[in-house]
Design a protein around this motif. Structure first.
Motif, PDB file in Angstrom:
ATOM      1  N   THR A  28     -23.117 -16.524  39.070  1.00 54.36           N
ATOM      2  CA  THR A  28     -23.951 -16.035  40.150  1.00 54.36           C
ATOM      3  C   THR A  28     -23.088 -15.536  41.296  1.00 54.36           C
ATOM      4  OG1 THR A  28     -25.727 -16.640  41.691  1.00 54.36           O
ATOM      5  CG2 THR A  28     -24.168 -18.371  41.114  1.00 54.36           C
ATOM      6  N   ILE A  39     -21.221  -4.425  35.427  1.00 53.41           N
ATOM      7  CA  ILE A  39     -21.109  -5.459  34.400  1.00 53.41           C
ATOM      8  C   ILE A  39     -20.436  -4.829  33.188  1.00 53.41           C
ATOM      9  CG2 ILE A  39     -22.368  -7.077  32.931  1.00 53.41           C
ATOM     10  CD1 ILE A  39     -24.604  -7.009  35.066  1.00 53.41           C
ATOM     11  N   THR A  50     -29.729 -11.345  32.518  1.00 57.11           N
ATOM     12  CA  THR A  50     -29.525 -11.159  33.954  1.00 57.11           C
ATOM     13  C   THR A  50     -30.830 -11.239  34.735  1.00 57.11           C
ATOM     14  OG1 THR A  50     -27.665  -9.678  33.433  1.00 57.11           O
ATOM     15  CG2 THR A  50     -28.509  -9.606  35.672  1.00 57.11           C
ATOM     16  N   ASN A 148     -36.287 -11.692  32.115  1.00 62.36           N
ATOM     17  CA  ASN A 148     -35.014 -11.131  32.562  1.00 62.36           C
ATOM     18  C   ASN A 148     -34.665  -9.819  31.866  1.00 62.36           C
ATOM     19  OD1 ASN A 148     -34.657 -13.273  30.316  1.00 62.36           O
ATOM     20  ND2 ASN A 148     -32.843 -11.973  30.103  1.00 62.36           N
ATOM     21  N   LEU A 186     -27.379 -12.142  42.294  1.00 61.04           N
ATOM     22  CA  LEU A 186     -27.221 -11.837  40.869  1.00 61.04           C
ATOM     23  C   LEU A 186     -27.030 -13.141  40.110  1.00 61.04           C
ATOM     24  CD1 LEU A 186     -26.427 -10.019  38.374  1.00 61.04           C
ATOM     25  CD2 LEU A 186     -24.101 -10.071  39.289  1.00 61.04           C
ATOM     26  N   ILE A 188     -26.498 -14.562  36.118  1.00 64.13           N
ATOM     27  CA  ILE A 188     -26.191 -14.147  34.743  1.00 64.13           C
ATOM     28  C   ILE A 188     -26.064 -15.364  33.833  1.00 64.13           C
ATOM     29  CG2 ILE A 188     -24.234 -13.355  33.308  1.00 64.13           C
ATOM     30  CD1 ILE A 188     -23.838 -11.071  35.265  1.00 64.13           C
TER      31      ILE A 188
END
Length: 215
Positions: A28, A39, A50, A148, A186, A188
């Protein structure tokens, strides 16, 4: 299958932040308005689950349904605007060398793995657990995990309308780059799935680059 290609204008060496995310791991970071996040699928065929949350109010978060409705396409690629649960644009995809990113199949979980692959996989690590580990750092819980994006995950829609998870098409070094239209968190999960081909049955690391706002 249509692919969209774009070349980034900035070299990786100019990034404000350069993160290495190991295979199977959560991640994150904050991406401020005007900044861009890239990415990178370092070894190819690695699904990157994500999520995005508004940094100053995490109750506003990425909405896969609104994003699909707004763009009229089943996949995310160059030009896609990621829409929030409040109807606001969170990020815009500005570059994409893969051309196929899913936002319908969701994240793997221990429960789903058990149903799909048998009780022998019940305790294998999964993306839902990665997301929980990441969001709890920001005062959230499992309830805050929503559908997501799966960057680099190849999920064709079959004639029956069903979704199929098949071999990824991303090559080593493929990337997707997004410009933040608001301050975003963000989150992930570098997908640990080994029971279907979304990771080529071999989870691998990724790179996350954050670039400063362009004038």
């Amino acid at each position: 299958m249509t692919q969209f290609f774009a070349t980034p204008v900035r070299d990786a060496a100019s990034a404000l932040h350069d993160y290495f995310v190991p295979a199977n791991a959560p991640f994150t970071c904050l991406v401020k308005k005007g900044e861009s996040v890239r990415i990178v699928d370092l070894e190819g065929q690695q699904a990157v689950d994500t999520l995005f949350y508004r940094a100053d109010d995490v109750s506003e978060r990425y909405s896969s349904q609104d994003t699909l409705r707004a763009q009229g396409s089943a996949y995310v690629s160059t030009g896609t605007k990621l829409i929030s649960s409040e109807g606001n644009v969170m990020l815009t995809v500005t570059a994409d060398t893969c051309g196929r990113h899913d936002t319908s199949a969701g994240a793997c979980s221990c429960e789903a793995n058990t149903v799909r692959f048998g009780h022998q996989v019940k305790y294998l690590h999964a993306c839902r657990e990665n997301f929980v580990m990441a969001v709890t750092k920001h005062g959230m819980s499992k309830r805050d995990i929503v559908p997501n994006i799966n960057f680099f995950m190849n999920v064709p829609v079959e004639e029956t309308g069903e979704l199929a998870i098949v071999d990824g098409i991303s090559k080593p070094g493929d990337y997707v780059e997004l410009k933040a239209e608001m301050d975003v968190l963000l989150v992930i999960s570098n997908c640990p799935q080994i029971n279907n081909p979304c990771n080529g049955f071999n989870p691998t690391p990724i790179q996350v680059l954050v670039f400063g706002a362009e004038d």
